[in-house]
Enzyme design. Structure first.
Site, PDB file in Angstrom:
ATOM      1  N   GLN A 100       0.860  -1.180   0.000  1.00  0.00           N
ATOM      2  CA  GLN A 100       0.000   0.000   0.000  1.00  0.00           C
ATOM      3  C   GLN A 100       0.898   1.233   0.000  1.00  0.00           C
ATOM      4  OE1 GLN A 100      -2.228   1.887   3.347  1.00  0.00           O
ATOM      5  NE2 GLN A 100      -4.038   1.059   2.324  1.00  0.00           N
ATOM      6  N   TYR A 187      -6.160  11.181   3.470  1.00  0.00           N
ATOM      7  CA  TYR A 187      -4.810  11.510   3.033  1.00  0.00           C
ATOM      8  C   TYR A 187      -4.862  12.200   1.672  1.00  0.00           C
ATOM      9  CZ  TYR A 187      -3.792   8.718   7.104  1.00  0.00           C
ATOM     10  OH  TYR A 187      -3.775   8.248   8.391  1.00  0.00           O
ATOM     11  N   ARG A 235      -7.772   1.946  -2.622  1.00  0.00           N
ATOM     12  CA  ARG A 235      -8.585   1.880  -1.399  1.00  0.00           C
ATOM     13  C   ARG A 235      -9.357   3.182  -1.226  1.00  0.00           C
ATOM     14  NH1 ARG A 235      -7.464   0.792   5.040  1.00  0.00           N
ATOM     15  NH2 ARG A 235      -8.524  -1.218   5.063  1.00  0.00           N
ATOM     16  N   GLY A 334      -8.240  -6.866   9.447  1.00  0.00           N
ATOM     17  CA  GLY A 334      -7.092  -6.158   9.988  1.00  0.00           C
ATOM     18  C   GLY A 334      -6.660  -6.710  11.328  1.00  0.00           C
ATOM     19  N   ARG A 335      -7.237  -6.190  12.418  1.00  0.00           N
ATOM     20  CA  ARG A 335      -6.816  -6.561  13.773  1.00  0.00           C
ATOM     21  C   ARG A 335      -6.756  -8.069  14.012  1.00  0.00           C
ATOM     22  NH1 ARG A 335      -9.610  -1.643  14.625  1.00  0.00           N
ATOM     23  NH2 ARG A 335     -11.614  -2.726  14.740  1.00  0.00           N
TER      24      ARG A 335
END
Length: 379
Positions: A100, A187, A235, A334-335
């Site tokens: 990424q 971002y 994404r 993810g986690r």
């Protein structure tokens, strides 16, 4: 019609994935001096190579794109060599890995910028109330307010696009299977695409949808040029307000115009970020959530013929429910991958899912909370 399982293989662009379980990008702030991936980075990703696809933590394209300390780059010799060890480890373990890539734009602090300059912004508007991970005035590592940015000049933007292009070349050199552009979570790409924040008056300005999308699509085209369209993903977080992204009445117009452009370019996937509500079945927990009207997901599926990855707090049951809708192809976790390097096998065999304490997410204690989580022992 047979429904797809999390454990079915999938063709993503030119890649064959062993299953539909994707390891989501997660910032871990574990890089060595010089923002270099290290031996533990390679071990961490190599341990998780049973995922259908690993998407790395966000990678900096240049010193001016950095917004959090101890995040890796891919623009120096040391960084490039560090990533080569990572991709080798993942491939040796039978996995696939995309990097990424990001530039944080205004979400930085002067202490991290070259020469102490202001962060690079679409405009000079500060992300008030939002923090980044840096040193405070006492030298302590902590969260500090994002600094006031300076507006990028029009003549600087081609150079920024070229910084991305060079990063893509370095990714190809070290053996990444593809790249994901981090165009979510406030971002730089999302800063350009937001019609409320982007008040520029040049041809990158927010008054027109073409202006809002121009920078993002220039970078997408650079990625396609270097890596091939099927090895490029993007994404997105439509309706997101993270990192101070303001609401915009033109969000849907911008989003669907982008989806059309990405479809026209034939990229490999889009990766949608939504959090599920904590209760109810998949229809209630997702489609009745005001931040994800079902019409958006259905229309996305109608337009975009590549793969759709969905990330949003899934467990195994809800992930399978999401696949069963036929609207998405792959599910990102993810986690759960932090404490379960063998997450796919735990899902497959219904083994217990370990939960990492949040204190482990960003610590810098060697292997602790990073590569010391065990594989399940079935006895």
């Amino acid at each position: 019609m047979k429904k797809n399982s999390l454990f079915d293989s999938f063709i993503l662009g030119s890649q064959q994935l062993n299953n539909r379980v994707i390891m989501s990008p997660m910032t871990r702030t574990r890089s060595s001096a010089g923002d270099e991936p290290n031996a533990l980075t390679a071990k961490y990703y190599g341990q998780r190579a049973s995922a259908g696809l690993i998407i790395t933590e966000a990678v900096n394209i240049a010193p001016h794109g950095k917004g959090y300390l101890w995040t890796p780059g891919i623009y120096t010799t040391g960084q490039i060599e560090g990533w080569r060890h990572v991709t080798d480890q993942v491939h040796d373990n039978g996995g696939k890995i995309f990097a990424q890539i990001w530039h944080v734009g205004r979400m930085s602090h002067v202490s991290m910028m070259p020469g102490g300059e202001a962060p690079w912004g679409v405009t000079n508007e500060q992300a008030v109330g939002w923090d980044v991970f840096a040193h405070d005035e006492h030298g302590k590592l902590t969260f500090v307010p994002a600094s006031v940015p300076r507006e990028l000049r029009t003549d600087e933007i081609p150079g920024l696009v070229n910084d991305f292009r060079n990063a893509f070349k370095n990714m190809k050199e070290v053996g990444f299977d593809g790249v994901e552009l981090h165009a979510a979570n406030g971002y730089i790409f999302e800063q350009f695409m937001n019609a409320t924040l982007n008040t520029r008056t040049d041809h990158y300005g927010g008054q027109t949808v073409g202006g809002r999308l121009r920078f993002t699509l220039e970078v997408v085209d650079a990625a396609i040029e270097v890596l091939g369209a099927g090895n490029v993903g993007v994404r997105l977080s439509p309706f997101g307000t993270y990192n101070g992204i303001p609401d915009s009445d033109l969000m849907e117009e911008t989003y669907f115009a982008l989806i059309h452009e990405l479809q026209n370019r034939g990229i490999g996937y889009i990766h949608l970020v939504y959090e599920l509500l904590p209760k109810g079945n998949i229809e209630q927990a997702v489609f009745e959530n005001e931040t994800l009207p079902v019409k958006l997901l259905k229309r996305t599926r109608d337009i975009f013929k590549g793969a759709i990855i969905w990330c949003g707090g899934f467990n195994q049951e809800k992930a399978q429910d999401a696949l069963d809708t036929g609207l998405v192809d792959l599910i990102a976790f993810g986690r759960p991958f932090i404490a379960n390097p063998d997450l796919v096998e735990r899902f497959r065999h219904k083994w217990p899912i370990a939960v990492a304490d949040r204190s482990a997410f960003y610590t810098r204690n060697g292997e602790v909370g990073y590569t010391d989580f065990p594989f399940y022992n079935a006895g």
